[in-house]
Design a protein around this motif. Sequence first.
Motif, short mmCIF file in Angstrom:
data_model
loop_
_atom_site.label_atom_id
_atom_site.label_comp_id
_atom_site.label_asym_id
_atom_site.label_seq_id
_atom_site.Cartn_x
_atom_site.Cartn_y
_atom_site.Cartn_z
N SER A 17 0.82 -1.23 0.00
CA SER A 17 0.00 0.00 0.00
C SER A 17 0.85 1.26 0.00
O SER A 17 0.39 2.31 -0.47
N ILE A 18 2.08 1.20 0.54
CA ILE A 18 2.91 2.42 0.59
C ILE A 18 4.06 2.41 -0.42
O ILE A 18 4.59 3.47 -0.76
N MET A 19 4.45 1.22 -0.90
CA MET A 19 5.55 1.15 -1.87
C MET A 19 5.17 0.36 -3.11
O MET A 19 6.02 -0.10 -3.86
N GLY A 20 3.88 0.19 -3.33
CA GLY A 20 3.41 -0.54 -4.49
C GLY A 20 3.47 0.29 -5.76
O GLY A 20 3.61 1.52 -5.71
N ARG A 21 3.33 -0.37 -6.90
CA ARG A 21 3.44 0.34 -8.19
C ARG A 21 2.24 1.25 -8.45
O ARG A 21 2.31 2.12 -9.30
N ASP A 22 1.15 1.06 -7.71
CA ASP A 22 -0.02 1.90 -7.93
C ASP A 22 0.08 3.26 -7.24
O ASP A 22 -0.74 4.15 -7.50
N GLN A 23 1.03 3.40 -6.35
CA GLN A 23 1.19 4.66 -5.62
C GLN A 23 2.26 5.50 -6.33
O GLN A 23 3.45 5.29 -6.13
N TRP A 24 1.86 6.49 -7.12
CA TRP A 24 2.82 7.29 -7.89
C TRP A 24 3.78 8.04 -6.97
O TRP A 24 4.94 8.28 -7.32
N TRP A 25 3.29 8.43 -5.79
CA TRP A 25 4.09 9.24 -4.88
C TRP A 25 5.13 8.42 -4.13
O TRP A 25 5.99 8.98 -3.44
N SER A 26 5.06 7.10 -4.23
CA SER A 26 6.00 6.26 -3.47
C SER A 26 7.44 6.45 -3.96
O SER A 26 8.39 6.36 -3.16
N VAL A 27 7.61 6.72 -5.26
CA VAL A 27 8.97 6.88 -5.79
C VAL A 27 9.63 8.16 -5.26
O VAL A 27 10.75 8.09 -4.71
N PRO A 28 9.00 9.35 -5.38
CA PRO A 28 9.65 10.53 -4.80
C PRO A 28 9.84 10.45 -3.29
O PRO A 28 10.85 10.94 -2.76
N VAL A 29 8.91 9.82 -2.58
CA VAL A 29 9.08 9.66 -1.13
C VAL A 29 10.28 8.77 -0.84
O VAL A 29 11.08 9.06 0.07
N ALA A 30 10.45 7.69 -1.61
CA ALA A 30 11.59 6.80 -1.41
C ALA A 30 12.91 7.53 -1.66
O ALA A 30 13.89 7.33 -0.93
N VAL A 31 12.94 8.39 -2.68
CA VAL A 31 14.16 9.17 -2.97
C VAL A 31 14.45 10.15 -1.84
O VAL A 31 15.59 10.29 -1.39
N LEU A 32 13.42 10.84 -1.36
CA LEU A 32 13.60 11.81 -0.28
C LEU A 32 14.07 11.13 1.00
O LEU A 32 14.88 11.68 1.75
#
Length: 361
Positions: A268-283
């Motif tokens: 739910s927080i790092m799945g491919r359906d969450q577009w915002w998970s990538v920028p959050v992971a980078v930050l």
Amino acid sequence: MQPIQLGGCGCPNKDSGTNNPAMRKGRMLLLGLAGLAAWYLLYSLLLPFSHFFAYTLLRLQQGSQLGAAVQFFVYDTPKVMLLLTLIVFVVGMIRSFFTKERTRKYLVGRNETIGNVLAALLGIVTPFCSCSAVPLFIGFVQAGVPLGVTFSFLISAPMINEVALVLLYGLVGWKAAALYLGSGLLIAILSGWIIGRLHLEHLIEDWVQEMRSVRELVIERKLTWPDRITMGKTAVREIVGKVWLYVIAGIAVGAGIHGYVPEAFMASIMGRDQWWSVPVAVLIGIPMYSNAAGIVPVMEALLGKGAALGTVLAFMMSVIALSLPEMVILRKVLKPKLIAIFVAVVGTGILCTGWLFNLLF
């Protein structure tokens, strides 16, 4: 009077065997094969031993959260350390062919586009990390290597870590390793090319600019195979000695994720359906201080719990290529505006990579 020659009776010299290059090479080859066989045997016993330790010796319930976490930790810790030792030894020998001076010679006078590609490729196999950023940057400036080509190398060297590459292959599979290699190279090449086209040489600190007129006199020593083997052993002692604590910490975090974090929550927080998970992971990854060997076990656990491959790759790349300590080191030679451009260009490449892989896989 003729000098008396000892040992002229035809008796064999007891040191002749040790001084014979062919015999030395033969002994080294036999020792290497024996060591490799022992390594493989030990590696093959790790999985059954981890099950025996967790479920027979400690009598933990199979399928329980604690049992899964303990089995993961007992299996992955020696597995990663064995892989790490073998990789670092082999790479330490390979790196003996790529000295700092030779690397600069390869890059001087190249066409910028070809230079970006060559610099990114050389970054994979050369023995440099973020802590070497300042002396490397100065050396490249002295040699007249273009700024964009220099950045392709500085991005590739820490980002495409050969230890991480082989650990990814061993722990996660060839697809993740190939994606990591291909995307890292593409980011290094394109980022260096863009920075080169922006003509930002004026944003290098003035004292570094002044060193363009200074030339170094460098004498390279010819290395023998025993020298290269010694360098491999030294690399194991120095690198494994520095990162083993990070590895164990990373595996401990991975074990906790593996045993206790529900798959639905991670998806739910790092799945491919969450577009915002990538920028959050980078930050999240940028302020962290770790290395590839410590991050890969965490990546393995995240993927096992349903995290998307692109998100996890973006997290790993941001930790390795955009770490806050590296930015602090680069501040000694770059003005803040150039550091900001560097972070923006590389960060954009990492974000695009994460989103693309989440879309495709």
